[in-house]
Design a protein around this motif. Structure first.
Motif, short mmCIF file in Angstrom:
data_model
loop_
_atom_site.label_atom_id
_atom_site.label_comp_id
_atom_site.label_asym_id
_atom_site.label_seq_id
_atom_site.Cartn_x
_atom_site.Cartn_y
_atom_site.Cartn_z
N PHE A 71 7.77 -2.01 26.42
CA PHE A 71 8.81 -3.02 27.06
C PHE A 71 7.18 -3.89 27.48
N ARG A 72 8.07 -5.52 27.78
CA ARG A 72 7.01 -6.84 28.40
C ARG A 72 7.83 -7.28 29.20
N PHE A 73 7.04 -7.31 30.09
CA PHE A 73 7.91 -8.10 31.02
C PHE A 73 7.02 -9.64 30.91
N PHE A 74 8.22 -10.59 31.48
CA PHE A 74 7.21 -12.10 31.47
C PHE A 74 7.84 -12.55 32.79
N LYS A 75 7.17 -13.25 33.63
CA LYS A 75 7.70 -13.86 35.15
C LYS A 75 7.41 -15.47 35.30
N SER A 76 8.65 -15.81 35.90
CA SER A 76 8.15 -17.38 36.02
C SER A 76 6.99 -17.99 37.11
N GLN A 77 6.35 -18.66 36.84
CA GLN A 77 5.62 -18.89 37.62
C GLN A 77 4.31 -20.21 36.96
N PRO A 78 3.94 -21.03 38.28
CA PRO A 78 2.91 -22.09 37.80
C PRO A 78 2.26 -22.46 36.53
N SER A 79 2.61 -23.60 35.88
CA SER A 79 2.68 -23.03 34.22
C SER A 79 0.69 -23.63 34.66
N LYS A 80 0.26 -23.60 33.30
CA LYS A 80 -1.03 -23.56 33.11
C LYS A 80 -1.22 -25.34 31.59
N LEU A 81 -0.08 -24.73 31.79
CA LEU A 81 0.16 -26.20 30.14
C LEU A 81 0.68 -27.67 30.78
N TYR A 82 1.31 -27.39 31.69
CA TYR A 82 2.49 -28.60 32.65
C TYR A 82 2.37 -28.70 33.86
N GLN A 83 1.42 -29.55 34.29
CA GLN A 83 2.01 -30.16 36.26
C GLN A 83 2.87 -30.23 36.13
N GLY A 84 3.27 -29.17 37.48
CA GLY A 84 4.57 -29.80 38.30
C GLY A 84 5.82 -28.19 37.51
N PHE A 85 5.17 -27.94 36.38
CA PHE A 85 6.74 -27.50 35.14
C PHE A 85 5.88 -25.57 35.60
#
Length: 359
Positions: free
Chosen positions: A283-297
């Protein structure tokens, strides 16, 4: 003398799910019907009185393995496809309370009808319950007439990790479910009776698990599109795909194939604020977090589940048997799955088989 609250049981069909999978060193235990009944917990609540199979060698092997763990002598019944009059009389004389039907799918309907007519009021049937919704409806009507309880072994409903995820989704803290992808990939290279006229194709034999858990998590499925690939018009399918929609507007894509060189069961759930992957691989869980790839996303970042039950406490087989014992002994009326749920599953599968693409 045996305590009166032990449930007198017959096990019909002595193959993989009945007993042999206990030999798999990678599976958590118990992982079969016999494994549960002969566990320390099972021996306190169930008494295996009789076994039945079409193969005398299967009966002999089973008794050599399990008889020593029984306090009573297990009656052996050698059957054909169903029970003849002498077999039925023996079963009736045993005054059984519970029948486990772990035979090939083609025999589920006839054997279940026979057990109900004998007055056995509690049945656990391997999936699929029948080969058609028509048979399942007849079985359901007879069960109601006999006031009998029927369970179908869709064990993921009883898995603490699946139950945890269901509760997590229902709380709504992760937002609404947007879409779902479900894969059931198996191999037909050495399938035994699994993919044949005796067990149906991969959609009926294994896809039934996916449709059950999708119904359980998201509500009844309404078919929007389907495609079935068959090597020839009269053969079983080697792949089936379908697009469903729930009444809440959730889009669900199902892909079931028997032509791969591996087994995978996976449900990938996309919510507004998270992604949850339920798989036999983990089982895997992914949560929305401030992006480390795109500023403001924001991006999805994999994080640990909180409070998810540990694997050694996640035994679905024990879960369904615990419910069965509670209902039979009058401790509870709670039933996780119903025969109507399984009629819905069969109707969904039949709708895929019958779907015709518009030109």
């Amino acid at each position: 003398m045996r305590p009166t609250n032990k449930i007198k049981t017959i096990l019909i069909g002595l193959g993989r799910i009945a007993s042999k999978l206990e030999d798999d060193p990678h599976r958590y235990k118990p992982c079969t019907h016999s494994g549960v009944i002969h566990s320390n917990w099972g021996k306190r609540h169930f008494s295996l009185e009789a076994i039945a199979d079409v193969d005398s060698k299967q009966i002999q092997n089973f008794k050599e393995r399990w008889q020593k763990r029984n306090s009573n002598k297990i009656q052996s019944i050698l059957t054909k496809d169903n029970f003849d009059k002498a077999n039925l009389k023996l079963v009736k004389d045993l005054d059984l309370q519970f029948a486990i039907i772990a035979t090939p799918s083609i025999s589920h309907y006839d054997i279940s009808i026979s057990m109900l007519e004998l007055g056995i009021q509690n049945l656990l049937i391997e999936k699929p319950v029948c080969l058609s919704s028509k048979e399942a409806k007849i079985l359901s009507n007879l069960a109601k007439k006999k006031r009998a309880n029927i369970w179908i072994n869709h064990e993921r409903r009883y898995h603490p990790r699946y139950q945890y995820v269901r509760d997590l989704i229902k709380k709504g803290e992760l937002g609404n479910v947007q879409s779902v992808r479900a894969n059931v990939y198996t191999s037909a290279r050495n399938p035994g009776l699994a993919f044949s006229k005796f067990g149906g194709g991969p959609l009926l034999h294994d896809g039934t698990h996916a449709i059950d858990i999708l119904n359980w998590l998201f509500g009844k499925l309404n078919l929007r599109y389907a495609n079935v690939n068959r090597p020839s018009p009269k053969s079983i399918e080697n792949r089936a795909t379908a697009l469903f929609e729930t009444k809440n507007g959730i889009q669900i894509f199902l892909d079931v194939s028997g032509g791969l060189d591996y087994f995978q069961f996976e449900i990938d759930i996309l919510l507004e604020k998270a992604r949850i992957v339920l798989s036999n691989d983990g089982f895997r869980f992914f949560k929305s977090q401030p992006s480390k790839l795109y500023q403001g996303f924001k991006s999805l970042e994999e994080v640990p589940f909180l409070k998810i039950p540990s694997l050694n406490k996640s035994n679905a087989f024990m879960g369904i048997y615990s419910e069965i014992e509670s209902v039979i002994n009058g401790k509870s009326n709670n039933r996780e799955g119903t025969l109507q749920d399984n009629i819905d599953i069969l109707e969904s599968i039949e709708s895929i088989y019958k779907f015709r693409r518009k030109s």
